[in-house]
Design an enzyme around this catalytic site. Structure first.
Site, PDB file in Angstrom:
ATOM      1  CB  CYS A 192       6.570  -4.065   2.419  1.00  0.00           C
ATOM      2  SG  CYS A 192       8.015  -3.300   1.667  1.00  0.00           S
ATOM      3  CB  VAL A 211      -0.930   0.009   1.239  1.00  0.00           C
ATOM      4  CG1 VAL A 211      -1.805   1.256   1.239  1.00  0.00           C
ATOM      5  CG2 VAL A 211      -1.809  -1.247   1.259  1.00  0.00           C
ATOM      6  CD  GLU A 225       7.019  -8.658   2.208  1.00  0.00           C
ATOM      7  OE1 GLU A 225       6.599  -7.504   2.016  1.00  0.00           O
ATOM      8  OE2 GLU A 225       7.790  -9.225   1.421  1.00  0.00           O
ATOM      9  CB  CYS A 281       9.615  -7.560   4.328  1.00  0.00           C
ATOM     10  SG  CYS A 281       8.686  -6.016   4.167  1.00  0.00           S
TER      11      CYS A 281
HETATM   12  N1  THU Z   1       7.609  -4.339  -1.801  1.00  0.00           N
HETATM   13  C1  THU Z   1       6.899  -5.159  -0.971  1.00  0.00           C
HETATM   14  O1  THU Z   1       5.683  -4.977  -0.789  1.00  0.00           O
HETATM   15  N2  THU Z   1       7.564  -6.162  -0.349  1.00  0.00           N
HETATM   16  C2  THU Z   1       8.878  -6.462  -0.550  1.00  0.00           C
HETATM   17  O2  THU Z   1       9.400  -7.340   0.130  1.00  0.00           O
HETATM   18  C3  THU Z   1       9.623  -5.775  -1.587  1.00  0.00           C
HETATM   19  C4  THU Z   1       9.025  -4.495  -2.057  1.00  0.00           C
HETATM   20  C5  THU Z   1       6.893  -3.215  -2.432  1.00  0.00           C
HETATM   21  C6  THU Z   1       7.268  -1.866  -1.893  1.00  0.00           C
HETATM   22  C7  THU Z   1       6.857  -0.971  -3.052  1.00  0.00           C
HETATM   23  O3  THU Z   1       5.471  -0.658  -2.906  1.00  0.00           O
HETATM   24  C8  THU Z   1       7.062  -1.830  -4.281  1.00  0.00           C
HETATM   25  O4  THU Z   1       7.186  -3.160  -3.816  1.00  0.00           O
HETATM   26  C9  THU Z   1       8.305  -1.484  -5.084  1.00  0.00           C
HETATM   27  O5  THU Z   1       9.438  -1.470  -4.265  1.00  0.00           O
END
Ligand code: THU
Length: 133
Positions: free
Chosen positions: A56, A46, A58, A92
């Site tokens: 993230c 989000v 997670e 994460c």
């Molecule tokens: N992102 C995640 O949601 N989890 C991760 O472990 C790696 C990165 C998201 C963060 C951001 O919204 C997008 O991926 C690009 O970095």
């Protein structure tokens, strides 16, 4: 804990990925995890107009875990917008380690890997006991 249904976890991660709010990076992420009581928790990333505040996937998963009764993460699948397995970012990995410990499994292109392998020589809750030595 019976056999891990990795396909189901993958489907749940893809479904979660489809709910991501990622208008800035255009990089949706979804994650699903089996909890030690058998339920499945999920999360999606989000983002925010204030870029650094983005959450993230997670983070959402851990919130889902706690708000639905807690427990321990047993098996985790994290996917990108294509549904391919995604390596969680460093922060994460720490979040997942906190709630799954070294034995939780993360699916990778090389098959399931333990969190001990994904986050070697981890700092965790046990290290806080050092203050009492
Ligand atoms: N992102 C995640 O949601 N989890 C991760 O472990 C790696 C990165 C998201 C963060 C951001 O919204 C997008 O991926 C690009 O970095």
């Amino acid at each position: 804990m019976s056999q891990i249904d990795w396909q189901r976890l993958h489907s749940c991660a893809v479904a979660a990925m489809k709910t991501a709010y990622a208008p800035y990076s255009k990089f949706p992420v979804g994650v699903a995890a089996l909890v030690n009581d058998g339920r499945i928790v999920t999360g999606c990333n989000v983002e925010n107009a204030s870029y650094g505040l983005g959450l993230c996937a997670e983070c959402g998963l851990v919130s889902h875990l706690c708000s639905t009764g807690g427990g321990r993460l047993v098996a985790i699948v994290c996917v990108d917008g294509q549904g391919d397995f995604l390596a969680p970012c460093g922060r994460c990995r720490q979040l997942l380690f906190e709630h799954g410990g070294p034995e939780a499994l993360l699916m990778t292109d090389d098959g399931p890997q333990s969190m001990a392998a994904i986050l070697p020589w981890a700092f965790g809750p046990g290290d806080l006991d050092r203050n009492e030595r």
